[in-house]
Design an enzyme around this catalytic site. Structure first.
Site, PDB file in Angstrom:
ATOM      1  N   LYS A  20       0.808  -1.217   0.000  1.00 51.74           N
ATOM      2  CA  LYS A  20       0.000   0.000   0.000  1.00 51.74           C
ATOM      3  C   LYS A  20       0.850   1.280   0.000  1.00 51.74           C
ATOM      4  CE  LYS A  20      -3.718   2.494   0.726  1.00 51.74           C
ATOM      5  NZ  LYS A  20      -4.672   2.696  -0.378  1.00 51.74           N
ATOM      6  N   GLY A  21       0.369   2.301  -0.661  1.00 52.45           N
ATOM      7  CA  GLY A  21       1.031   3.605  -0.696  1.00 52.45           C
ATOM      8  C   GLY A  21       1.339   4.103   0.698  1.00 52.45           C
ATOM      9  N   GLY A  74      -4.294  -6.367  -9.684  1.00 57.37           N
ATOM     10  CA  GLY A  74      -4.907  -5.476  -8.703  1.00 57.37           C
ATOM     11  C   GLY A  74      -6.322  -5.873  -8.351  1.00 57.37           C
ATOM     12  N   THR A  75      -7.275  -5.264  -9.052  1.00 62.50           N
ATOM     13  CA  THR A  75      -8.688  -5.478  -8.769  1.00 62.50           C
ATOM     14  C   THR A  75      -9.069  -6.956  -8.749  1.00 62.50           C
ATOM     15  OG1 THR A  75      -9.126  -3.334  -9.762  1.00 62.50           O
ATOM     16  CG2 THR A  75     -11.008  -4.794  -9.541  1.00 62.50           C
ATOM     17  N   ILE A 127      -0.658   1.066 -15.830  1.00 63.05           N
ATOM     18  CA  ILE A 127      -1.106   2.420 -15.556  1.00 63.05           C
ATOM     19  C   ILE A 127      -1.750   2.481 -14.162  1.00 63.05           C
ATOM     20  CG2 ILE A 127      -1.531   3.062 -17.945  1.00 63.05           C
ATOM     21  CD1 ILE A 127      -4.509   2.357 -17.530  1.00 63.05           C
ATOM     22  N   ASN A 128      -1.708   3.667 -13.571  1.00 64.39           N
ATOM     23  CA  ASN A 128      -2.549   3.900 -12.411  1.00 64.39           C
ATOM     24  C   ASN A 128      -3.994   4.027 -12.919  1.00 64.39           C
ATOM     25  OD1 ASN A 128      -3.498   4.651  -9.819  1.00 64.39           O
ATOM     26  ND2 ASN A 128      -1.533   5.605  -9.368  1.00 64.39           N
ATOM     27  N   CYS A 149      -1.537   9.084  -7.973  1.00 59.81           N
ATOM     28  CA  CYS A 149      -2.767   8.787  -7.244  1.00 59.81           C
ATOM     29  C   CYS A 149      -3.783   9.888  -7.523  1.00 59.81           C
ATOM     30  CB  CYS A 149      -2.524   8.702  -5.747  1.00 59.81           C
ATOM     31  SG  CYS A 149      -4.065   8.421  -4.849  1.00 59.81           S
TER      32      CYS A 149
END
Lengths: 303, 262
Positions: free
Chosen positions: A44-45, A264-265, A190-191, A129
């Site tokens: 996590k960021g 990710g998702t 990509i973000n 972000c």
């Protein structure tokens, strides 16, 4: 068969990692996934101080995707370095810490604190972000500040530095070239894509933050295009991500030029997605007669 | 320990229009589950709907190895789920922190509004098993008599049930919190509640005034269900002072009534 890759100095036993923010600090998924099967874990960021995050609702489902606006909720770099990394380091899997902040100094502070922390194999600079008011996105949309952040981080760390790029720009290739020039060791893309969902019955935006970042299969072709274009222009290794659900999706990114991929998702839908993708890539290589994953990287450009 | 299972559907019912009850066979999950916990269910095979749906555990039969969920159809995910009459369900669970039961919680009132009654039935099963059905008051609210849930089966467990309906078609005419207000006169030791936000907000306010402890089960949009994505933030008061967000999926969905910031 060799599936190991080198992502700008980060040695991964296979090309599959987790996209920051979707896998917490890894341990949350331990009941479902053998974390040691992963090529790397991106956590996590992390910001200099703890952050509470945005008011809920923080997510909303969209056709084949979702918008999120978590707002970089995290326990701050001290706890990440002092409490979380010691537990993660025991796994023996390279950990890449996504770093974020409001100012160039913030990024440098987090990077300096993480330098030399056991288990940390690299940093991913989050200059993209879309969900925090200050910082993040403006670094990602202005090549000059992106360069400044990249240089500042590189000057305080010996770790490999990946710069995560935003798709919410007019000139992605120009941005990639700029941060490459500034010393980035790899690029991730990509973000999420900036979006809004309106609740028609209540006649107002669904998300507490109004805007959110779109992820999931809906964004995949945009992400593959980003990898495709940047691969042609920049020689740095690319970590590709955006809606990867299966091994075939991951292979699209690799064939477009990604050295490694982040899931990710998909973790939310199938907590075993990462490991199934590792296995699926191996099966594909076996069935199609590839003995080294590097043969596949960018292969679609040579077709 | 939570598990990811392909569970065979063994039963399906529609207790009231728009509400489905599905039973599936998952013996490990049934053994591990506690009242107030939930399961995270995949609703479809493709990518639309994409995310799992968190659904509270309605009942378990540990001997038979079965688990029941009961949910209202509110969107395309739950609509898909309501159509599943047989076959396999992709289920993760049990997840989250549920209700706490035990000696000090016996003289209690259980309050449910609408579909919020679903997880309370599992709690009542446990309270009945602990042998305290006679000490517990159950209050159930619904829009009208035709939408009342879990009344008969709760009475079969040996509980006294009081009912409130918005239109007065069964029991007290008015919100279920008016019944709770009466019950609070008798100084109950603990309150359990689940229901729509306005009801829970009112319940928490009443408990604060009366100085009675309790637990409420809340709902929030969720993605991962395991504490990783931080989507399902619930604003709470910290014991040390100040407010913070906690994760509904692992720190909840049951919170102490005095913690939740409405």
């Amino acid at each position: 068969m060799n599936t190991s890759v080198n992502l700008g100095g980060i040695k991964m036993k296979n090309p599959v990692t987790t996209a920051s923010g979707t896998f917490g600090f890894g341990l949350e998924y331990q009941p479902y996934v053998d974390l040691q099967r992963l090529g790397a874990i991106i956590v996590k960021g992390t910001t200099p101080k703890p952050r509470a995050g945005n008011p809920p609702p923080r997510i909303v489902e969209t056709p084949s995707g979702m918008l999120n606006a978590i707002g970089l909720q995290n326990p701050g770099v001290e706890r990440v370095a002092g409490e979380i990394m010691p537990r993660l380091a025991e796994l023996g899997v390279p950990v890449i810490v996504n770093i974020a902040g409001d100012t160039v100094e913030d990024y440098a502070l987090v990077a300096r604190r993480l330098d030399g922390v056991p288990g940390v194999a690299g940093l991913e600079i989050n200059i993209s972000c879309p969900n925090v008011k200050k910082g993040g996105i403006q670094f990602g949309s202005d090549p000059r500040t992106a360069v400044e952040v990249t240089r500042a981080v590189k000057s305080v760390t010996g770790l490999p530095v990946i710069v995560k790029l935003s798709p919410n720009v007019t000139d992605l290739v120009g941005m990639a070239e700029a941060v490459a020039e500034a010393g980035a060791d790899a690029l991730s893309m990509i973000n999420t894509l900036l979006g809004v969902v309106i609740d028609v019955d209540r006649r107002r935006p669904v998300l507490g933050n109004i805007t959110g970042g779109l992820s999931g299969p809906a964004v995949r072709p945009v992400a593959v295009r980003a990898v495709w274009q940047v691969y042609r222009a920049v020689s740095l290794p690319i970590l590709g991500m955006g809606g990867i659900m299966t091994a075939r999706d991951a292979l699209e990114f690799i064939l477009a030029g990604a050295t490694a991929v982040a899931v990710g998702t998909a973790n939310f839908v199938n907590p075993r997605a990462t490991v199934e993708i590792v296995e699926g890539i191996e099966t594909y290589m076996r069935e199609n007669g590839f003995s080294d994953i590097s043969e596949l990287v960018g292969l679609a450009h040579r077709a | 320990m939570s598990q990811l299972v392909q569970a065979e559907i063994t039963g399906h019912a529609e207790p009231v229009p728009g509400v489905s009850r599905i039973e599936f066979y998952a013996p490990g999950l049934a053994r591990a589950a506690g009242p107030g916990q939930f399961v995270h269910v995949r609703c479809g095979e493709g990518s639309d709907p994409l995310l799992r749906r968190p659904i509270s555990i309605h009942a378990v039969d540990r001997q038979a190895g079965t688990v029941k969920i009961m949910f209202q159809v509110v969107g395309k995910g739950t609509a898909w789920l309501a159509r599943q009459k047989k076959g396999l369900l992709d289920v993760m669970g049990p997840l989250g922190r549920g209700f706490t039961t035990g000696q000090t919680r016996r003289n209690c009132v259980v309050v449910g509004g609408g579909i919020g009654a679903a997880p309370l039935y599992f709690l009542l099963q446990e309270l009945a098993r602990e042998g305290c059905a006679r000490q517990v008051k159950v209050l159930l609210g619904a829009r009208n008599a035709g939408r009342l849930l879990i009344k008969e089966e709760t009475e079969r467990l040996g509980f006294a049930v009081r009912v409130a309906t918005d239109d007065g078609s069964a029991g007290h005419g008015g919100p279920v919190t008016e019944l709770l207000s009466e019950e609070l006169q008798a100084n109950p030791g603990f309150i359990y509640a689940c229901g729509p936000v306005p009801m829970l907000r009112a319940v928490c306010g009443m408990l604060e005034s009366a100085g009675v402890p309790g637990e409420v089960s809340v709902e929030e949009r969720m993605a991962c269900g395991v504490g990783a994505c931080l989507a399902c933030a619930c604003r709470v008061r910290e014991a040390a002072g100040g407010e913070n967000y906690r994760r509904t999926c692992v720190d909840g969905p049951v919170f102490a009534a005095e913690e939740v910031v409405w």
